[in-house]
Motif scaffolding. Structure first.
Motif, PDB file in Angstrom:
ATOM      1  N   UNK A 193      17.359 -42.482  -4.502  1.00  0.00           N
ATOM      2  CA  UNK A 193      16.194 -43.332  -4.757  1.00  0.00           C
ATOM      3  C   UNK A 193      15.134 -43.303  -3.664  1.00  0.00           C
ATOM      4  N   UNK A 194      15.454 -42.817  -2.464  1.00  0.00           N
ATOM      5  CA  UNK A 194      14.495 -42.908  -1.369  1.00  0.00           C
ATOM      6  C   UNK A 194      13.309 -41.972  -1.575  1.00  0.00           C
ATOM      7  N   UNK A 195      12.115 -42.529  -1.449  1.00  0.00           N
ATOM      8  CA  UNK A 195      10.872 -41.755  -1.550  1.00  0.00           C
ATOM      9  C   UNK A 195       9.848 -42.403  -0.621  1.00  0.00           C
ATOM     10  N   UNK A 196       9.283 -41.636   0.310  1.00  0.00           N
ATOM     11  CA  UNK A 196       8.354 -42.252   1.271  1.00  0.00           C
ATOM     12  C   UNK A 196       7.100 -42.829   0.621  1.00  0.00           C
ATOM     13  N   UNK A 197       6.772 -42.352  -0.576  1.00  0.00           N
ATOM     14  CA  UNK A 197       5.574 -42.851  -1.234  1.00  0.00           C
ATOM     15  C   UNK A 197       5.807 -44.025  -2.155  1.00  0.00           C
ATOM     16  N   UNK A 198       7.061 -44.459  -2.294  1.00  0.00           N
ATOM     17  CA  UNK A 198       7.369 -45.551  -3.223  1.00  0.00           C
ATOM     18  C   UNK A 198       8.184 -46.635  -2.522  1.00  0.00           C
ATOM     19  N   UNK A 248      11.088 -49.428  -2.265  1.00  0.00           N
ATOM     20  CA  UNK A 248      12.474 -49.327  -2.719  1.00  0.00           C
ATOM     21  C   UNK A 248      12.665 -50.017  -4.064  1.00  0.00           C
ATOM     22  N   UNK A 249      11.989 -51.148  -4.280  1.00  0.00           N
ATOM     23  CA  UNK A 249      12.108 -51.848  -5.565  1.00  0.00           C
ATOM     24  C   UNK A 249      11.568 -50.994  -6.710  1.00  0.00           C
ATOM     25  N   UNK A 250      10.492 -50.262  -6.437  1.00  0.00           N
ATOM     26  CA  UNK A 250       9.921 -49.386  -7.461  1.00  0.00           C
ATOM     27  C   UNK A 250      10.898 -48.268  -7.830  1.00  0.00           C
ATOM     28  N   UNK A 251      11.540 -47.689  -6.816  1.00  0.00           N
ATOM     29  CA  UNK A 251      12.506 -46.620  -7.080  1.00  0.00           C
ATOM     30  C   UNK A 251      13.737 -47.143  -7.816  1.00  0.00           C
ATOM     31  N   UNK A 252      14.202 -48.340  -7.436  1.00  0.00           N
ATOM     32  CA  UNK A 252      15.341 -48.926  -8.134  1.00  0.00           C
ATOM     33  C   UNK A 252      14.997 -49.188  -9.602  1.00  0.00           C
ATOM     34  N   UNK A 253      13.793 -49.675  -9.828  1.00  0.00           N
ATOM     35  CA  UNK A 253      13.368 -49.908 -11.209  1.00  0.00           C
ATOM     36  C   UNK A 253      13.320 -48.618 -12.012  1.00  0.00           C
ATOM     37  N   UNK A 254      12.819 -47.552 -11.388  1.00  0.00           N
ATOM     38  CA  UNK A 254      12.757 -46.260 -12.072  1.00  0.00           C
ATOM     39  C   UNK A 254      14.157 -45.741 -12.386  1.00  0.00           C
ATOM     40  N   UNK A 309      16.153 -38.029 -10.904  1.00  0.00           N
ATOM     41  CA  UNK A 309      16.134 -39.087  -9.888  1.00  0.00           C
ATOM     42  C   UNK A 309      14.710 -39.368  -9.399  1.00  0.00           C
ATOM     43  N   UNK A 310      14.443 -40.610  -8.954  1.00  0.00           N
ATOM     44  CA  UNK A 310      13.100 -40.960  -8.473  1.00  0.00           C
ATOM     45  C   UNK A 310      12.865 -40.678  -6.997  1.00  0.00           C
ATOM     46  N   UNK A 311      13.799 -40.044  -6.302  1.00  0.00           N
ATOM     47  CA  UNK A 311      13.620 -39.788  -4.867  1.00  0.00           C
ATOM     48  C   UNK A 311      12.811 -38.517  -4.661  1.00  0.00           C
ATOM     49  N   UNK A 312      12.481 -38.223  -3.382  1.00  0.00           N
ATOM     50  CA  UNK A 312      11.761 -36.997  -3.064  1.00  0.00           C
ATOM     51  C   UNK A 312      12.709 -35.849  -2.749  1.00  0.00           C
TER      52      UNK A 312
END
Length: 425
Positions: A370-375, A377-383, A407-410
């Motif tokens: 889920x980790x993405x520097x542009x998002x 953490x709540x946004x990634x969890x939701x995705x 996955x929503x991570x980078x």
């Protein structure tokens, strides 16, 4: 007049020196750029485009030889229009005939002012741009010819000169080193990934539950990771599930992961201990007999309770599990996370509990998912929740595959996923 002539000669010499310095600086910059690439396709393409820039060529290509050294196995080209690329794609790889074949057979620098006039020329296939000039240089890796670098048509219309030849020969030497380094790195990386996978268990028969797990290395090249998962069937239809992540990407992280997982397995067979107490014991044992890095983990016990299942868990600084019910509703089991292992053994580790209905799926995962520097953490969890709900009807092996693919991570970190599904009604 003599003074003017001498000043003109000096001026021409200075211009040549400045041009040589610019070319040398360009070569040094090119070597640095090539050496930064860590994927072989990117290295090969960078070699071609860099050579084109250095000599001002309109077209460039790199033909990689087969193991026999008699034919081209790959052909990386640059400078072609999209239409030319489509037409040549129907023909396939060059067969190493004509002037290209001459350079394969005689790997000496080749500089041609008129390709059609060369004795080895056999013309161009349909759709190929009609080229006039050629500069070819072999690339040798560890004493063996790896491939040939071809350049054609200077932008200024002039044929390639000896200065172009010298700079491309120098670039070919640096390219050989870069290719060899990437090949060695790839072998190390593949070996490291295989070793990482060997450290992870194959899931046992967890009936009456079904389960599936997947591990994905980071998209960016890296060393060993510290992500792991495990599932252990206990008596009376009870199963213990754990997911964890050791800080770091090196051998130490992999070794710490293995020792932590094995210690935890030993502690889990005392079924009278709640997950929080198990993690506390594990933390004290790690502090006493290892120097392992900080580790996050979630430990859960799933046991029958009437027609439903009781889910007891404790978290040591880890991301929360995801629960998906049979009606495709996804929710994260948010609770007091506790401290990671290796921070403070005196702090209490809270336990949490909830009922799982029949046919529910619980997803354990590491933060690489889920980790993405542009998002946020709540946004990634939701995705992630949306992705999981969308694929909830899939069998678990395909389900965890879908989560890993979408996955929503980078992708900068490795990821582990373990999904467990309770029996249906």
């Amino acid at each position: 007049m003599r003074l003017r002539s001498e000043l003109g000669r000096i001026d021409d010499t200075l211009r040549m020196l400045v041009a040589s310095m610019d070319r040398l600086q360009g070569l040094l910059d090119a070597v640095v750029a090539i050496s930064r690439e860590v994927e072989l396709p990117a290295v090969l393409h960078r070699i071609v485009t860099t050579a084109m820039d250095l000599v001002g060529a309109r077209y460039g290509a790199l033909g990689v030889l087969s193991e026999s050294g008699e034919r081209l196995e790959q052909f990386i080209s640059a400078g072609l229009s999209e239409q030319e690329r489509l037409e040549l794609a129907e023909i396939g790889l060059p067969r190493g005939l004509g002037v290209l074949g001459h350079l394969i057979r005689y790997p000496e620098p080749l500089r041609i002012e008129e390709i059609r006039a060369h004795p080895s020329s056999v013309g161009f296939p349909p759709g190929h741009p009609h080229l006039r000039t050629l500069l070819g240089v072999a690339i040798s890796v560890r004493g063996e010819i790896y491939g040939d670098l071809y350049l054609s048509e200077r932008h200024d219309g002039q044929p390639f000169d000896v200065h172009d030849e010298n700079v491309v020969i120098a670039l070919a030497s640096a390219a050989a080193i870069a290719i060899e380094n990437v090949r060695l790195f790839e072998r190390v990386r593949v070996g490291a990934e295989q070793f990482q996978r060997l450290l992870l268990p194959s899931l046992p028969d967890l009936r009456p539950f079904t389960a599936a797990a997947i591990y994905r290395p980071a998209a960016e090249p890296s060393q060993l990771g510290g992500d792991w998962y495990d599932a252990i069937p206990l008596s009376d239809n009870v199963v213990a599930v754990v997911i964890g992540d050791v800080v770091g990407h090196d051998l130490r992280a992999a070794a710490a992961m293995a020792s932590t997982r094995n210690m935890l397995r030993a502690l889990l067979f005392d079924q009278t201990i709640a997950p929080g107490a198990v993690l506390s014991r594990l933390d004290r044992a790690l502090e006493a007999i290892t120097n392992n890095p900080v580790t996050t983990t979630t430990l859960a016990r799933i046991e029958p309770e009437g027609p439903d299942w009781r889910f007891n868990w404790s978290t040591a600084g880890h991301v929360p599990p995801l629960l998906i019910t049979r009606d495709h509703r996804a929710r994260f089991l948010l609770a007091e996370p506790g401290l990671p292992l290796g921070v403070d053994t005196e702090q209490p580790r809270p336990d949490h509990s909830r009922l799982l209905p029949p046919g529910a799926t619980v997803v354990f995962f590491t933060d690489g998912l889920i980790e993405h520097p542009g998002h946020a953490i709540d946004e990634s969890l939701g995705a992630l929740g949306d992705i999981a709900a969308k694929h909830a009807d899939l069998p678990l092996p395909e389900f965890v595959q879908a989560l890993a693919d979408h996955h929503p991570s980078d992708g900068h970190d490795d990821m582990a996923i373990l999904a467990l599904r309770t029996p249906g009604p």
